[in-house]
Enzyme design. Structure first.
Site, PDB file in Angstrom:
ATOM      1  N   THR A 313       0.811  -1.221   0.000  1.00 14.76           N
ATOM      2  CA  THR A 313       0.000   0.000   0.000  1.00 14.76           C
ATOM      3  C   THR A 313       0.843   1.268   0.000  1.00 14.76           C
ATOM      4  OG1 THR A 313      -1.809  -1.121   1.158  1.00 14.76           O
ATOM      5  CG2 THR A 313      -1.785   1.273   1.237  1.00 14.76           C
ATOM      6  N   PHE A 338      11.196  21.519 -27.444  1.00 10.52           N
ATOM      7  CA  PHE A 338      10.673  21.576 -28.814  1.00 10.52           C
ATOM      8  C   PHE A 338      10.208  22.985 -29.181  1.00 10.52           C
ATOM      9  CE2 PHE A 338      10.669  17.034 -28.663  1.00 10.52           C
ATOM     10  CZ  PHE A 338      10.519  16.572 -29.970  1.00 10.52           C
ATOM     11  N   GLU A 363      -7.358   6.335 -10.284  1.00 11.90           N
ATOM     12  CA  GLU A 363      -6.941   5.372  -9.246  1.00 11.90           C
ATOM     13  C   GLU A 363      -6.386   6.074  -8.007  1.00 11.90           C
ATOM     14  OE1 GLU A 363      -5.384   1.594  -9.653  1.00 11.90           O
ATOM     15  OE2 GLU A 363      -5.861   1.390 -11.770  1.00 11.90           O
TER      16      GLU A 363
END
Length: 440
Positions: A313, A338, A363
């Site tokens: 966990t 870039f 999540e």
């Protein structure tokens, strides 16, 4: 002894996943991002190649790969396209509650079917008004004899519009919070199940995301993943095992952003030299590299703990919050290298940046991970250092002049150390009374 080498089998698996990503995912990634669609043929190829479902246990016809194997695969797929990687990985998320369930008959039935045939399964905890707070589920599960009747809406469901099966989390009573949560394995073709339109998203558009409506859906007792009171724990155990994979998504995307930035910096000329020769660009690339490397090690550690049967966990939260946040940082700095070209759709960085933004949300948001980690650090964590009030701080002068056998007393307020048989009546620094002193 610690070891960071992969087994020959893991190296082969990593190479296989990379080859698949470069051949099957990378060439179509921008097209499916543009049309906001998920290519089922690519998902089927992943299943045929054993890239999908690699973690189904061997006793049910799977390959029995561990979580370390899974994060190796996931990093390679996400390096080509985080969205398509999410939809390919989603079967592992959808089956994780089944793996952790104690329902042996249910495991045999569905694991065997998913291993033998091209079947998709999704994971559904979130709802329109509830995300990371699983205890806030409102989708109702009503007992009817030995069966349950489901009513409610699940939202933000990856592959929900494509899946044959669904791991659904519900509650017998929203007022019961954690104690009311239960879980079920539902089939999409059951009466009362309906699928919403694809949810339009900023990034990861190659991944199917929808809402699922459940209206008087009857779930037989055989399809109970977790009875009331056990569903919340099942969801938390699931996340502990799948969050390292979210970290792996982030590592893969960040790695690609870094690699593209390096290639561009070597080729792009400014002031008569490649911009890679400028220290400002070199420092950006150095920071990118160390962040990707660090994130990968944290992901591997969390996955290793899970494979060893330890409770992952905390390591999972560490890897998830760090990897997902550095991915956004790396992609953002890659776009800076870039410059204007990075802001266009002709180059890959803008898509990677859009894709990376989601990692910090799903999540369990970064904020939720910090709640988990602060709770551990402030509660269960056991420090090696003594409490401040017991800290034996002595200066060289104190040690030299200290009488043999003299007691030392530390002021618990300001830290002053006093020597003598008794503490002083009053601290000479903070003026607190002698009761503030503790013998050390």
């Amino acid at each position: 002894m610690l070891g960071f080498h992969l087994t020959p089998e893991q190296v082969a698996l990593q190479k296989k996943a990379r080859a698949f990503a470069l051949k099957e995912i990378l060439p179509v990634a921008w097209h499916y991002d543009a049309v906001d669609d998920t290519p089922l043929p690519v998902l089927r190829k992943a299943w045929e190649a054993g890239i999908m479902n690699a973690d189904i246990p061997r006793e049910y016809g799977g390959r029995g790969c561990g979580l370390v194997d899974n994060v190796l695969i996931t990093e390679e797929l996400a390096a080509a396209c985080a969205g398509l990687a999410t939809s390919i990985f989603d079967n592992s998320l959808g089956t994780e509650p089944l793996r952790l369930s104690t329902n042996a008959a249910l495991k045999k039935k569905y694991f065997t079917e998913i291993a033998r045939n091209f079947r998709l399964i999704c994971f559904a905890t979130s709802e329109p008004t509830m995300g990371s707070d699983v205890s806030g589920i409102r989708c109702l599960a009503r007992r009817d004899g030995e069966d349950y009747i489901l009513n409610g809406t699940k939202y933000w469901i990856t592959n929900g519009g494509l899946a044959d099966y669904m791991s659904i989390f519900a509650t017998i009573d929203p007022e019961k919070k954690h104690d009311g949560i239960c879980a079920f394995l539902v089939e999409k073709n059951w009466e009362g199940v309906s699928i919403g339109r694809r949810i339009p998203k900023l990034g990861q558009r190659g991944s199917n995301t929808v809402g699922i409506k459940l209206r008087e859906v009857r779930v037989p007792k055989e399809n109970v993943l977790a009875p009331p009171g056990e569903g919340f724990v099942l969801a938390m155990k699931t996340f502990a095992r799948t969050r390292p994979a979210i970290g792996a998504f982030a590592v893969g995307a960040a790695r690609s952003a870094m690699e593209f930035a390096i290639d561009y910096a070597k080729r792009r000329q400014a002031f008569g030299a490649p911009i890679a020769s400028f220290q400002a660009i070199q420092h950006k690339i150095a920071d990118m590299y160390q962040k990707v490397e660090t994130a990968r090690l944290l992901v591997w550690k969390a996955a290793w703990e899970a494979d060893q049967g330890l409770d992952p966990t905390i390591a999972a939260s560490v890897s998830k919050v760090y990897a997902t946040e550095i991915a956004l940082e790396v992609a953002n700095e890659a776009l800076q290298i870039f410059a204007g070209y990075g802001y266009t759709k002709m180059f890959p960085i803008e898509k990677i940046l859009r894709d990376c933004r989601l990692f910090r949300i799903y999540e369990g948001t970064s904020e939720v991970q910090r709640i988990i980690l602060s709770g551990f650090a402030l509660g269960a964590y056991r420090p090696a250092m003594p409490p401040l009030e017991d800290l034996p701080v002595h200066t060289e002068k104190d040690i030299v002049n200290r009488e043999p056998g003299a007691k030392a007393w530390r002021c618990r307020i300001c830290g002053h150390v006093h020597y003598g048989d008794e503490p002083p009546e009053e601290c000479p620094y903070c003026f607190f009374p002698k009761s503030a002193f503790k013998a050390i």
